[in-house]
Design a protein around this motif. Structure first.
Motif, PDB file in Angstrom:
ATOM      1  N   ILE A  53       0.863  -0.850  -0.054  1.00 12.74           N
ATOM      2  CA  ILE A  53      -0.638   0.119  -0.060  1.00 12.74           C
ATOM      3  C   ILE A  53       0.633   1.323  -0.420  1.00 12.74           C
ATOM      4  CG2 ILE A  53      -2.026   1.185   0.895  1.00 12.74           C
ATOM      5  CD1 ILE A  53      -3.202  -1.261   0.020  1.00 12.74           C
ATOM      6  N   ASP A  54       1.587   1.151   0.950  1.00 12.72           N
ATOM      7  CA  ASP A  54       2.673   2.570   0.808  1.00 12.72           C
ATOM      8  C   ASP A  54       3.483   2.699   0.064  1.00 12.72           C
ATOM      9  OD1 ASP A  54       1.771   2.871   3.385  1.00 12.72           O
ATOM     10  OD2 ASP A  54       3.085   2.473   4.780  1.00 12.72           O
ATOM     11  N   HIS A  55       4.102   1.651  -0.662  1.00 12.21           N
ATOM     12  CA  HIS A  55       4.437   1.659  -1.974  1.00 12.21           C
ATOM     13  C   HIS A  55       4.019   2.516  -3.017  1.00 12.21           C
ATOM     14  CE1 HIS A  55       7.596  -1.594  -0.272  1.00 12.21           C
ATOM     15  NE2 HIS A  55       8.786  -0.434  -0.306  1.00 12.21           N
ATOM     16  N   ALA A  56       2.587   1.511  -3.037  1.00 15.84           N
ATOM     17  CA  ALA A  56       2.435   2.467  -4.709  1.00 15.84           C
ATOM     18  C   ALA A  56       1.915   3.942  -4.321  1.00 15.84           C
ATOM     19  CB  ALA A  56       0.620   1.600  -3.940  1.00 15.84           C
ATOM     20  N   GLU A  57       1.858   4.414  -2.885  1.00 20.97           N
ATOM     21  CA  GLU A  57       1.656   6.010  -2.474  1.00 20.97           C
ATOM     22  C   GLU A  57       2.962   6.478  -3.266  1.00 20.97           C
ATOM     23  OE1 GLU A  57       0.781   9.175   1.064  1.00 20.97           O
ATOM     24  OE2 GLU A  57       0.474   7.028   0.877  1.00 20.97           O
ATOM     25  N   LEU A  58       3.946   5.992  -2.585  1.00 15.44           N
ATOM     26  CA  LEU A  58       5.400   6.206  -3.225  1.00 15.44           C
ATOM     27  C   LEU A  58       5.862   6.073  -4.063  1.00 15.44           C
ATOM     28  CD1 LEU A  58       8.263   7.347  -1.504  1.00 15.44           C
ATOM     29  CD2 LEU A  58       9.011   4.234  -1.405  1.00 15.44           C
ATOM     30  N   GLN A  59       5.277   5.508  -5.179  1.00  8.66           N
ATOM     31  CA  GLN A  59       5.827   5.136  -6.394  1.00  8.66           C
ATOM     32  C   GLN A  59       5.107   6.259  -7.118  1.00  8.66           C
ATOM     33  OE1 GLN A  59       7.548   2.502  -9.020  1.00  8.66           O
ATOM     34  NE2 GLN A  59       7.917   4.652  -9.005  1.00  8.66           N
ATOM     35  N   SER A  60       3.718   6.626  -6.741  1.00  9.62           N
ATOM     36  CA  SER A  60       3.011   7.879  -7.623  1.00  9.62           C
ATOM     37  C   SER A  60       3.591   9.257  -7.178  1.00  9.62           C
ATOM     38  CB  SER A  60       1.849   7.879  -6.640  1.00  9.62           C
ATOM     39  OG  SER A  60       1.251   8.239  -5.895  1.00  9.62           O
ATOM     40  N   ARG A  61       4.573   9.106  -6.417  1.00 11.66           N
ATOM     41  CA  ARG A  61       5.284  10.351  -6.331  1.00 11.66           C
ATOM     42  C   ARG A  61       6.856  10.484  -6.528  1.00 11.66           C
ATOM     43  NH1 ARG A  61       3.758  12.145  -0.383  1.00 11.66           N
ATOM     44  NH2 ARG A  61       4.787  13.622  -0.085  1.00 11.66           N
TER      45      ARG A  61
END
Length: 368
Positions: free
Chosen positions: A224-232
């Protein structure tokens, strides 16, 4: 195919150089070799890649020996096997987790089955490459200058990708110094879960260095947090510890948690599951590469076989035996020429276990 006997051997081999990551230092390697012997006397071999301590994941050498001895080996000895896919899809499916233990026994059966089919393991898996590109993983050193010296040496040997272990306080300055020395080499950073989303500005700073990827920056079980990080981030995130199965890979791809996946056969439970993740990733345009667990030549041989599949498009960590061991336990040893390894075409894994050397490093064994 009937397995009449399984032999477990525990070995301890000293590394040529200490290997330092964000979660500790390894000076030697304790590991289990699995030999599966069919009723016609043919042997298949594989390696359990679990560590002594539960730092990379929850499995250890001791837990894997227990699971193999008390659960997995009895199942194998009691059943006929038509194809190795049955091992994970049918015989072991009711046993949760314990991926590295499962992988070790399944891998030995894959090697045995390939030998009985008189074909290479790579071909049996659907591999198409005759040579594979390889990179090198460089642990945390005493100084940044030492890191640059290692890169210079490995560059001269022809390696095609350089992975630097990082952690908070050993990251941006290191990458900056390496990039100034080597502006154009294929470079990536591996964090082994050393960061959180609170470090996002620090991780975003790595966007300026044209990295191939940042491997597993956040928690080992997270998508989940990796998805947010990848988006940024502009830099692709590669997931390693977060991917234990086809289902993990499917969900990570759907969420956009990564743009690259590292396959470790032991981490995902074996060659059957690794092949499924390969096909899924290929379908979604997610490139793969094969990670390493400081394997002996037997584990290294399995990595070479899976890397021969077409969607392993990025150089992996399967470097030469001589980078890790004073001597390996296979004949011939794994060698690298101009950054490539030739995929063997002999039946099975294509390398012969050297029983004399295996016994030299063996601490104990048991036959079932």
């Amino acid at each position: 195919m009937k397995i009449k006997q399984v032999v477990l051997r525990q070995l301890k081999m000293e590394l040529l150089y200490p290997f330092v990551t964000s979660f500790g230092t390894e000076y030697d390697r304790d590991f289990i070799l699995v030999e599966a012997i069919s009723d016609d006397g043919i042997s298949g071999w594989a390696e359990c890649v679990a560590m002594v301590d539960p730092f990379y994941n929850e499995e250890t050498v001791k837990t894997c020996w227990h699971i193999l001895e008390d659960h997995l080996i009895p199942i194998i000895l009691q059943n006929e096997i038509e194809h190795p896919d049955e091992v994970s899809e049918k015989l072991f499916s009711h046993i949760r987790g314990n991926y590295m233990a499962k992988s070790a026994l399944e891998g030995a059966i894959w090697d045995l089955y390939a030998k009985k089919q008189n074909t290479s393991l790579a071909s049996l898996l659907g591999g198409t490459k005759k040579k594979i590109d390889v990179g090198v993983s460089i642990g945390i050193k005493d100084s940044m200058d030492s890191t640059i010296e290692v890169i210079a040496s490995r560059l001269a040997e022809g390696y095609k990708r350089f992975k630097l272990k990082i952690k908070p306080g050993w990251d941006i300055e290191l990458i900056d110094k390496v990039r100034k020395a080597y502006p154009d080499i294929p470079l990536m950073a591996d964090a082994n879960s050393a960061y959180t989303l609170r470090d996002i500005d620090r991780l975003k700073a790595l966007d300026d260095y044209n990295l191939m990827m940042i491997e597993q920056p956040l928690a080992y079980h997270d998508i989940i947090d990796h998805a947010e990080l990848q988006s940024r981030l502009r830099t692709p995130i590669c997931l390693d510890e977060s991917i234990h199965s086809f289902e993990d890979a499917r969900k990570a791809i759907k969420l956009g948690s990564c743009k690259i996946i590292n396959i470790k056969i032991g981490r995902v439970g074996g060659l059957t599951e690794a092949s499924k993740i390969h096909d899924l990733s290929q379908e979604h345009g997610i490139p793969l590469w094969c990670g390493g667990m400081l394997e002996s030549g037997i584990g290294r041989a399995h990595n070479i076989a899976i890397t021969s599949l077409p969607n392993f498009t990025l150089p992996g960590d399967t470097a030469a035996s001589s980078l890790y061991w004073a001597e390996d336990i296979i004949e011939p040893e794994v060698t690298v020429e101009n950054g490539t390894i030739t995929v063997p075409d002999a039946p099975g894994i294509g390398y012969e276990p050297n029983l004399e050397k295996i016994e030299k490093y063996m601490t104990h064994s048991k036959t079932y």
